[in-house]
Design an enzyme around this catalytic site. Structure first.
Site, PDB file in Angstrom:
ATOM      1  N   ARG A 112     -22.701  -4.331  43.741  1.00 56.52           N
ATOM      2  CA  ARG A 112     -24.003  -3.779  44.150  1.00 56.52           C
ATOM      3  C   ARG A 112     -24.128  -4.033  45.648  1.00 56.52           C
ATOM      4  NH1 ARG A 112     -28.975  -2.599  41.490  1.00 56.52           N
ATOM      5  NH2 ARG A 112     -30.840  -3.057  42.723  1.00 56.52           N
ATOM      6  N   HIS A 139     -26.477   5.610  42.263  1.00 58.40           N
ATOM      7  CA  HIS A 139     -26.822   4.569  41.288  1.00 58.40           C
ATOM      8  C   HIS A 139     -26.473   5.094  39.887  1.00 58.40           C
ATOM      9  CE1 HIS A 139     -28.427   1.094  39.557  1.00 58.40           C
ATOM     10  NE2 HIS A 139     -29.723   1.206  39.843  1.00 58.40           N
ATOM     11  N   GLN A 142     -27.779   3.450  36.411  1.00 53.61           N
ATOM     12  CA  GLN A 142     -29.158   3.748  36.034  1.00 53.61           C
ATOM     13  C   GLN A 142     -29.246   5.077  35.302  1.00 53.61           C
ATOM     14  OE1 GLN A 142     -32.145   1.832  36.583  1.00 53.61           O
ATOM     15  NE2 GLN A 142     -32.859   3.360  35.102  1.00 53.61           N
ATOM     16  N   ASP A 227     -39.190   7.250  42.439  1.00 52.55           N
ATOM     17  CA  ASP A 227     -38.661   5.951  42.859  1.00 52.55           C
ATOM     18  C   ASP A 227     -39.529   5.488  44.025  1.00 52.55           C
ATOM     19  OD1 ASP A 227     -37.059   3.722  43.117  1.00 52.55           O
ATOM     20  OD2 ASP A 227     -35.343   4.777  43.981  1.00 52.55           O
ATOM     21  N   CYS A 267     -37.010   3.958  37.839  1.00 53.79           N
ATOM     22  CA  CYS A 267     -35.951   2.952  37.677  1.00 53.79           C
ATOM     23  C   CYS A 267     -36.450   1.531  37.904  1.00 53.79           C
ATOM     24  CB  CYS A 267     -34.773   3.274  38.595  1.00 53.79           C
ATOM     25  SG  CYS A 267     -35.160   3.207  40.364  1.00 53.79           S
ATOM     26  N   ARG A 295     -30.761  -0.193  30.096  1.00 54.03           N
ATOM     27  CA  ARG A 295     -29.724  -0.627  31.030  1.00 54.03           C
ATOM     28  C   ARG A 295     -28.740  -1.555  30.334  1.00 54.03           C
ATOM     29  NH1 ARG A 295     -30.369  -0.666  36.510  1.00 54.03           N
ATOM     30  NH2 ARG A 295     -28.151  -1.208  36.447  1.00 54.03           N
TER      31      ARG A 295
END
Length: 311
Positions: A112, A139, A142, A227, A267, A295
């Site tokens: 990450r 991402h 996700q 987001d 998310c 997730r």
């Protein structure tokens, strides 16, 4: 020449949704739902004895860290948290060297980080699967959870209309890739100057369109997604972005334009009163908590896909 430079690897990496075929992606989210059912029924399933996942975090995390770490434990393996503050990565060791060393000791690596080039360089020098846990460009993990969540609530997303409202950021980019892989229409509502990557947009132009009015973009949508307006590393732009993005809040007026059974996703973490109204994220159409939980299950399905022999 270093032996690793000539070592041929046959492992799969997951740096982008486009690393999966449409069939593989659909199979993976179906498997995530099955693993979720197995866990909730108390089934003991631990195919990873003595397997280890290295988790490299240059960005802070809640859902990514917990889902991968808990997922490995539930599968019978172990996860190692590696921070640049505690390793040679933070002291300038080349990414390529770190990849060569770590991939001789662990079974998979999740990264990450900021620059997408870091995960690509790491994967190019790794003997084991590398997973993109988030970069400034994409991402993909996700999106696996998001697609699983939609499927569990509404069935196949193929042919549906999805509306993205907000910044053309890494999440937007991954939804653009998802539109290709899962075959749905994507409408993107964003302020001028905050469009997604032009090259990526050109590649998916047949499924994606840019609009400037959130309510118009949400017309008939089956799923609305947003987001935060300022992602990690953009905190200094927060005040400027708040002013520019204020008309792009997902509120009840936006949701009133969608299909009657439309869902809302985010998310997380979310800023109520900024990118989303509290009445929306805490309302009946929001599935953000299922999305967050998934997730874990999607990550487990991904680890199984990358580490176990194909059935």
């Amino acid at each position: 020449m270093d032996a690793d430079q000539t070592h041929e690897t046959h492992c799969r990496h997951f740096l982008s949704l486009l690393d999966l075929s449409a069939e593989e992606a659909r199979g993976l989210i179906a498997r995530a739902t099955e693993l979720k059912r197995m866990l909730k029924s108390g089934e003991d399933y631990r195919p990873f004895p003595n397997r280890t996942l290295a988790m490299i975090f240059e960005k802070s995390s809640t859902r990514t860290r917990v889902s991968f770490e808990v997922g490995m434990v539930q599968l019978g393996g172990h996860a190692l948290f590696l921070s640049p503050r505690d390793t040679q990565l933070g002291r300038g060791e080349p990414i390529e060297d770190s990849a060569r060393v770590l991939s001789r000791m662990v079974d998979a690596v999740m990264i990450r980080t900021f620059d997408h080039d870091i995960v690509e360089r790491f994967a190019a020098n790794s003997r084991v699967p590398v997973i993109n846990g988030l970069t400034d460009r994409l991402h993909p993990c996700q999106l696996l959870a998001d697609m699983q969540t939609y499927h569990e609530h509404r069935g196949d997303i193929r042919g549906r209309r999805v509306t993205w409202i907000g910044d053309g950021n890494n999440m937007c980019h991954s939804f653009m890739e998802a539109a290709q892989v899962f075959d749905f229409e994507l409408r993107i509502a964003c302020p001028e100057g905050f469009e997604p990557d032009a090259d990526l947009l050109a590649a998916v132009h047949d499924r994606c369109s840019i609009l400037r009015e959130p309510e118009a973009a949400a017309e008939g949508a089956d799923l609305v997604v947003t987001d935060v307006w300022a992602s990690m590393g953009q905190e200094e732009e927060q005040a400027k972005r708040e002013a520019l993005f204020a008309p792009f809040q997902v509120d009840d007026a936006v949701m009133s334009r969608t299909a009657p059974d439309a869902l809302f996703m985010h998310c997380l973490p979310a800023h109520r009163g900024e990118e989303v109204a509290a009445s929306v994220i805490d309302g009946a159409r929001s599935v953000v908590w299922d999305e967050a939980e998934n997730r874990l299950h999607a990550q487990k399905a991904l680890l199984e896909f990358l580490l176990l022999p194909r059935r």
